[in-house]
Design a protein around this motif. Structure first.
Motif, PDB file in Angstrom:
ATOM      1  N   PRO A   1       0.813  -1.222   0.000  1.00  0.00           N
ATOM      2  CA  PRO A   1       0.000   0.000   0.000  1.00  0.00           C
ATOM      3  C   PRO A   1       0.847   1.273   0.000  1.00  0.00           C
ATOM      4  N   GLY A   2       1.983   1.238   0.701  1.00  0.00           N
ATOM      5  CA  GLY A   2       2.852   2.412   0.709  1.00  0.00           C
ATOM      6  C   GLY A   2       3.397   2.727  -0.671  1.00  0.00           C
ATOM      7  N   GLU A   3       3.762   1.698  -1.422  1.00  0.00           N
ATOM      8  CA  GLU A   3       4.265   1.910  -2.775  1.00  0.00           C
ATOM      9  C   GLU A   3       3.157   2.405  -3.691  1.00  0.00           C
ATOM     10  N   TYR A   4       1.958   1.848  -3.535  1.00  0.00           N
ATOM     11  CA  TYR A   4       0.825   2.316  -4.330  1.00  0.00           C
ATOM     12  C   TYR A   4       0.538   3.784  -4.029  1.00  0.00           C
ATOM     13  N   GLN A   5       0.582   4.146  -2.747  1.00  0.00           N
ATOM     14  CA  GLN A   5       0.321   5.526  -2.361  1.00  0.00           C
ATOM     15  C   GLN A   5       1.381   6.467  -2.934  1.00  0.00           C
ATOM     16  N   ARG A   6       2.617   6.001  -2.954  1.00  0.00           N
ATOM     17  CA  ARG A   6       3.696   6.819  -3.515  1.00  0.00           C
ATOM     18  C   ARG A   6       3.446   7.090  -4.997  1.00  0.00           C
ATOM     19  N   GLN A   7       3.005   6.078  -5.724  1.00  0.00           N
ATOM     20  CA  GLN A   7       2.744   6.262  -7.154  1.00  0.00           C
ATOM     21  C   GLN A   7       1.485   7.116  -7.372  1.00  0.00           C
ATOM     22  N   LEU A   8       0.523   7.042  -6.450  1.00  0.00           N
ATOM     23  CA  LEU A   8      -0.636   7.923  -6.531  1.00  0.00           C
ATOM     24  C   LEU A   8      -0.221   9.392  -6.440  1.00  0.00           C
ATOM     25  N   ARG A   9       0.761   9.666  -5.620  1.00  0.00           N
ATOM     26  CA  ARG A   9       1.224  11.051  -5.482  1.00  0.00           C
ATOM     27  C   ARG A   9       1.860  11.533  -6.785  1.00  0.00           C
TER      28      ARG A   9
ATOM     29  N   ARG B   1      -6.540  -4.077  -8.236  1.00  0.00           N
ATOM     30  CA  ARG B   1      -6.976  -5.473  -8.194  1.00  0.00           C
ATOM     31  C   ARG B   1      -6.228  -6.283  -7.152  1.00  0.00           C
ATOM     32  N   ARG B   2      -5.036  -5.860  -6.770  1.00  0.00           N
ATOM     33  CA  ARG B   2      -4.262  -6.581  -5.753  1.00  0.00           C
ATOM     34  C   ARG B   2      -4.367  -5.907  -4.390  1.00  0.00           C
ATOM     35  N   GLU B   3      -5.480  -5.242  -4.167  1.00  0.00           N
ATOM     36  CA  GLU B   3      -5.718  -4.581  -2.884  1.00  0.00           C
ATOM     37  C   GLU B   3      -5.524  -5.582  -1.737  1.00  0.00           C
ATOM     38  N   PRO B   4      -4.527  -5.344  -0.854  1.00  0.00           N
ATOM     39  CA  PRO B   4      -4.257  -6.314   0.219  1.00  0.00           C
ATOM     40  C   PRO B   4      -5.237  -6.250   1.377  1.00  0.00           C
ATOM     41  N   ASP B   5      -5.949  -5.138   1.514  1.00  0.00           N
ATOM     42  CA  ASP B   5      -6.911  -4.992   2.606  1.00  0.00           C
ATOM     43  C   ASP B   5      -8.213  -5.679   2.189  1.00  0.00           C
ATOM     44  N   SER B   6      -8.550  -6.774   2.825  1.00  0.00           N
ATOM     45  CA  SER B   6      -9.709  -7.555   2.410  1.00  0.00           C
ATOM     46  C   SER B   6     -11.007  -6.765   2.541  1.00  0.00           C
ATOM     47  N   SER B   7     -11.107  -5.896   3.538  1.00  0.00           N
ATOM     48  CA  SER B   7     -12.328  -5.115   3.696  1.00  0.00           C
ATOM     49  C   SER B   7     -12.503  -4.130   2.544  1.00  0.00           C
ATOM     50  N   LEU B   8     -11.399  -3.508   2.099  1.00  0.00           N
ATOM     51  CA  LEU B   8     -11.470  -2.607   0.953  1.00  0.00           C
ATOM     52  C   LEU B   8     -11.752  -3.378  -0.326  1.00  0.00           C
ATOM     53  N   ALA B   9     -11.149  -4.559  -0.439  1.00  0.00           N
ATOM     54  CA  ALA B   9     -11.358  -5.368  -1.639  1.00  0.00           C
ATOM     55  C   ALA B   9     -12.819  -5.772  -1.773  1.00  0.00           C
ATOM     56  N   ARG B  10     -13.452  -6.142  -0.651  1.00  0.00           N
ATOM     57  CA  ARG B  10     -14.861  -6.532  -0.703  1.00  0.00           C
ATOM     58  C   ARG B  10     -15.748  -5.339  -1.058  1.00  0.00           C
ATOM     59  N   ALA B  11     -15.413  -4.189  -0.508  1.00  0.00           N
ATOM     60  CA  ALA B  11     -16.237  -3.007  -0.744  1.00  0.00           C
ATOM     61  C   ALA B  11     -16.091  -2.449  -2.149  1.00  0.00           C
ATOM     62  N   SER B  12     -15.021  -2.838  -2.839  1.00  0.00           N
ATOM     63  CA  SER B  12     -14.761  -2.262  -4.168  1.00  0.00           C
ATOM     64  C   SER B  12     -15.570  -2.920  -5.265  1.00  0.00           C
ATOM     65  N   ALA B  13     -16.473  -3.843  -4.913  1.00  0.00           N
ATOM     66  CA  ALA B  13     -17.348  -4.499  -5.899  1.00  0.00           C
ATOM     67  C   ALA B  13     -16.524  -5.094  -7.026  1.00  0.00           C
TER      68      ALA B  13
END
Length: 520
Positions: free
Chosen positions: A409-417, A450-462
């Motif tokens: 998630p930290g790497e994803y956030q870095r690329q989002l910036r 698609r590789r969201e590691p947080d299962s709660s976020l993955a479920r909510a993302s439909a």
């Protein structure tokens, strides 16, 4: 005492060359086999130049093997005798490299078998050295000669493969001044709503997106039409939920019991041209020119994997790619690092190329232009620092299909910036070209992470379909939040309004069937 029977006559230079050619072909055999799958060529935008580059590599390797044989032949009988097992080693090595271990080991032990297969080649070479009376070098050479016609047959078949490469259409220059509404649709790849927002607003470390949202319609429950790019992007471009398909060299749409070729099915570009608009498609991964036909006047698509931009570059990339198919321990150890380094550098340069092309389109395009951009960010590999500098390659992996997709998630956030920095750059480019105020700007994604590691976020993302959607209408200055669920294949009425010069917020809400305006 009777004389020993004479050994076999030495092979002529021509026969040695043919044997070397087949040995080189064997060493590249598994890579060639991988390209026989139409899907692999489709997603890599295979061109005839790629076929020629791959066979040029085979010829270069064959020339090196032949040169080694000729050099050894001039060094005396003792060295010549030592060199003969080397050809056996190369022949068996190539034979093992060409074996589809995945088919022979359905239980998942293919990698383990391939890692130890090189021992077979070494044992064969040792046997040729210790038992010269077996004449294994001559047997290997004769087998190469016997099966050498396969090289020509395969090469001719490869030349007949469909060319999936996108045409490099000439860019159009600024047209005459008009009061038309410029329309620009940016589809950022694998852009997650959940990772980009906090409390329904863009995160504080994404200032450019926050600024754009402050004067846009911000759809906070937008859904992409698919969880994969190959599904979502065509549906977005054609504004449909029909099933997109590729079969052999054909791409199209299934609807009911019939099908329609994609190049004749009406896309957003066809609708724009019906209103007198110029059209531009810039992206990567999918062969957009082959999908769209002539519906986009300018169409450029970059391939996902490193392919080389020159013929020599294509040869180099094919040779480096072949390391992953070799069964020897050195290649198996080196290949993951080569893959990580070359793919990471390619990903960095791919984003730079698309930004350069986008700058030219946004600056030079006539006002009556529809431009669609399929942008790689923030998709992995995560090689960017927030300022756009290179952060280094992703960790070496022998998972060549999906290894580059992994990240934290930290790497994803870095690329989002960095994505945020790119958005800021695009807005400044539009303002400098005096197009920002007049334009309809749409920013969204083809799917979430698609590789969201947080299962709660993955479920909510439909199923990875919850994506950001920003719509800045012409001359819009105030933001408005939209919390109604909305699919990005429902944008066509808004685009039609823009083509007709009627894209006000009131008209847009009526066309999109949204509730009355609400404060963000």
């Amino acid at each position: 005492m009777s004389a020993a029977p004479p050994g076999p006559a030495p092979l002529s230079l021509g026969r040695k060359a043919v044997a070397a050619l087949f040995a080189g072909f064997l060493i590249f055999g598994r890579q060639i086999a991988s390209w026989t799958h139409e899907g692999n060529r489709y997603f890599s935008e295979w061109r005839h130049e790629d076929t020629l580059a791959l066979f040029a590599d085979v010829l270069v390797l064959a020339a090196l093997l032949l040169a080694a044989e000729l050099i050894v032949a001039r060094l005396g009988e003792r060295l010549r005798r030592a060199g003969r097992p080397f050809f056996v080693l190369i022949f068996v090595f190539g034979l093992l490299a060409a074996i589809p271990w995945e088919l022979l080991s359905p239980g998942g032990h293919a990698g383990l078998i391939a890692r130890w297969a090189w021992l077979v080649a070494a044992l064969a070479a040792a046997l040729a050295w210790l038992r010269p009376q077996l004449r294994l070098p001559r047997l290997a050479a004769n087998l190469c000669l016997l099966f050498s016609p396969v090289v020509a047959v395969v090469f001719l078949q490869m030349l007949a493969w469909h060319d999936w490469g996108s045409e490099q259409s000439p860019r159009f220059l600024t047209g005459p001044a008009s009061r038309a509404t410029p329309v620009f649709l940016f589809v950022f790849d694998e852009w997650s709503f959940q990772r980009s927002t906090q409390g329904g607003e863009f995160r504080a470390d994404l200032p450019n997106l926050r600024a754009l949202a402050a004067q846009s319609m911000f759809f906070r429950a937008a859904r992409s039409p698919g969880h994969d790019t190959e599904i979502s992007l065509p549906r977005t471009l054609y504004q449909t939920t029909d099933e997109f398909f590729t079969e052999g060299v054909h791409a199209g749409w299934k609807h009911g019991v019939g099908t329609t070729p994609s190049e004749v099915a009406p896309s957003v570009f066809a609708r724009a041209r019906a209103h007198g608009y110029r059209t531009s498609m810039l992206g990567f991964y999918l062969p957009y020119h082959r999908i769209l036909g002539n519906q986009a006047e300018f169409c450029r698509s970059y391939r996902l994997d490193p392919g080389g931009r020159t013929f020599a570059g294509k040869m180099l990339q094919a040779a480096l790619r072949n390391l992953r198919y070799a069964p020897d321990p050195v290649s198996l150890a080196v290949a993951p690092h080569v893959f990580a380094a070359t793919f990471s550098q390619h990903w960095y340069q791919l984003n730079r190329n698309i930004q350069d092309d986008a700058d030219s389109i946004l600056t030079d395009a006539a006002p009556n232009t529809l431009g669609v951009f399929h942008w790689p960010l923030p998709h992995a590999p995560f090689v960017f620092n927030p300022d756009g500098s290179y952060a280094g390659p992703f960790p070496a992996t022998d998972d060549y299909a999906e290894g580059y997709n992994r990240g934290t998630p930290g790497e994803y956030q870095r690329q989002l910036r960095y994505l945020d920095a790119v958005v800021g750059h695009l807005m400044r480019t539009l303002r400098a070209a005096h197009k920002f105020d007049d334009a309809l700007l749409i920013l969204t994604s083809d799917h979430s992470w698609r590789r969201e590691p947080d299962s709660s976020l993955a479920r909510a993302s439909a199923r990875a379909r919850w994506v950001p959607l920003l719509v800045k209408l012409p001359h819009q200055t105030a933001g408005a939040a939209v919390d109604q669920e909305f699919s990005t294949v429902g944008l066509m009425p808004l685009l039609e309004l823009a083509f007709e010069g009627r894209a006000t917020e009131a008209e847009a809400r009526r066309a999109l069937r949204l509730p009355p305006s609400a404060a963000p």
